[in-house]
Design a protein around this motif. Structure first.
Motif, mmCIF file in Angstrom:
data_model
loop_
_atom_site.group_PDB
_atom_site.id
_atom_site.type_symbol
_atom_site.label_atom_id
_atom_site.label_comp_id
_atom_site.label_asym_id
_atom_site.label_seq_id
_atom_site.Cartn_x
_atom_site.Cartn_y
_atom_site.Cartn_z
ATOM 1 N N UNK A 1 -36.399 -33.071 -21.709
ATOM 2 C CA UNK A 1 -35.584 -32.645 -22.761
ATOM 3 C C UNK A 1 -33.934 -32.197 -22.174
ATOM 4 N N UNK A 2 -33.554 -31.962 -21.220
ATOM 5 C CA UNK A 2 -32.423 -32.575 -20.608
ATOM 6 C C UNK A 2 -31.050 -33.078 -20.936
ATOM 7 N N UNK A 3 -31.890 -34.541 -21.280
ATOM 8 C CA UNK A 3 -31.013 -35.330 -21.746
ATOM 9 C C UNK A 3 -30.992 -35.580 -23.180
ATOM 10 N N UNK A 4 -31.704 -34.706 -23.706
ATOM 11 C CA UNK A 4 -31.452 -34.803 -25.387
ATOM 12 C C UNK A 4 -30.529 -33.251 -25.693
ATOM 13 N N UNK A 5 -31.026 -32.549 -24.886
ATOM 14 C CA UNK A 5 -29.538 -31.342 -24.633
ATOM 15 C C UNK A 5 -28.190 -32.205 -24.709
ATOM 16 N N UNK A 6 -28.418 -33.084 -23.663
ATOM 17 C CA UNK A 6 -27.110 -33.090 -22.906
ATOM 18 C C UNK A 6 -25.970 -34.432 -25.103
ATOM 19 N N UNK A 7 -27.108 -34.867 -25.528
ATOM 20 C CA UNK A 7 -26.637 -35.828 -26.833
ATOM 21 C C UNK A 7 -26.262 -35.228 -27.749
ATOM 22 N N UNK A 8 -27.252 -34.068 -26.959
ATOM 23 C CA UNK A 8 -26.511 -32.994 -28.677
ATOM 24 C C UNK A 8 -24.932 -32.573 -28.370
ATOM 25 N N UNK A 9 -25.145 -31.917 -27.517
ATOM 26 C CA UNK A 9 -24.000 -31.193 -26.895
ATOM 27 C C UNK A 9 -22.413 -32.761 -27.455
ATOM 28 N N UNK A 10 -23.430 -33.831 -27.087
ATOM 29 C CA UNK A 10 -22.174 -34.575 -26.966
ATOM 30 C C UNK A 10 -21.882 -35.143 -28.477
ATOM 31 N N UNK A 11 -22.864 -35.189 -29.920
ATOM 32 C CA UNK A 11 -22.627 -35.452 -30.720
ATOM 33 C C UNK A 11 -21.800 -34.264 -31.151
ATOM 34 N N UNK A 12 -22.780 -33.274 -31.571
ATOM 35 C CA UNK A 12 -21.203 -31.624 -31.563
ATOM 36 C C UNK A 12 -19.974 -32.145 -31.347
ATOM 37 N N UNK A 13 -19.389 -32.355 -30.298
ATOM 38 C CA UNK A 13 -18.039 -32.001 -30.081
ATOM 39 C C UNK A 13 -18.010 -32.921 -30.169
#
Length: 166
Positions: A44-56
């Motif tokens: 879930x941490x990797x998915x959160x990082x992917x969401x953070x990167x996509x949003x940024x």
């Protein structure tokens, strides 16, 4: 384009980028605490990082290219997917989907609420911005077509009518 539409487009871009920035911050901040969730596939941490990167990335893209429909579409899709994911995984126990871990979390806490509101607001403002960008694009294409028809002999002539049909 008149000044009011330019100002509206810029305000929508800033509001959308701000919502996406909040989304990126909250997901990047929470990612380390969710790393253990999801053994055997993605965490879930990797998915959160992917969401953070996509949003940024979507926020940056929109700030740099807010005149383009594609930037608005990307911002809308990222924000909409984010708010959809948080609502689904809060209200439905989907379970694990292939490599995606079970992320069901029925509790609402401050950071999750702030992120959901920011994603929702960004999705709404990006949707409005996308509609405005499409309308402005169509308006400019119609103005170009009218100018081309006038340059080729006017709308009343046979040549102008043939040109307008294409």
């Amino acid at each position: 384009m008149n000044l009011a539409l330019r100002a509206l487009r810029l305000l929508l871009a800033l509001a959308t980028a701000a919502g996406l920035a909040v989304d990126a911050y909250v997901h990047a901040d929470f990612a380390p605490s969710f790393d253990p969730v999801g053994r055997g596939g993605l965490t879930e941490g990797e998915l959160f990082r992917a969401e953070a990167a996509a949003a940024a990335l979507a926020a940056l893209l929109l700030l740099l290219f807010f005149r383009h429909r594609f930037a608005w579409l990307v911002a809308f899709l990222v924000a909409g997917a984010g708010v959809a994911a948080v609502l689904v995984y809060t209200h439905v126990d989907v379970g694990a989907l292939g490599p995606i871990p079970d992320m069901y979390d029925p509790t609402w806490y401050t950071e999750k609420t702030v992120s959901a509101i920011a994603e929702g607001a960004a999705a709404v403002t990006a949707g409005i911005g996308l509609c405005l960008a499409v309308l402005l694009h169509r308006r400019s294409r119609a103005a170009e077509a009218a100018g081309d028809a006038a340059d080729s002999g006017g709308a009343g002539s046979a040549g102008g009518a043939d040109q307008a049909a294409y």
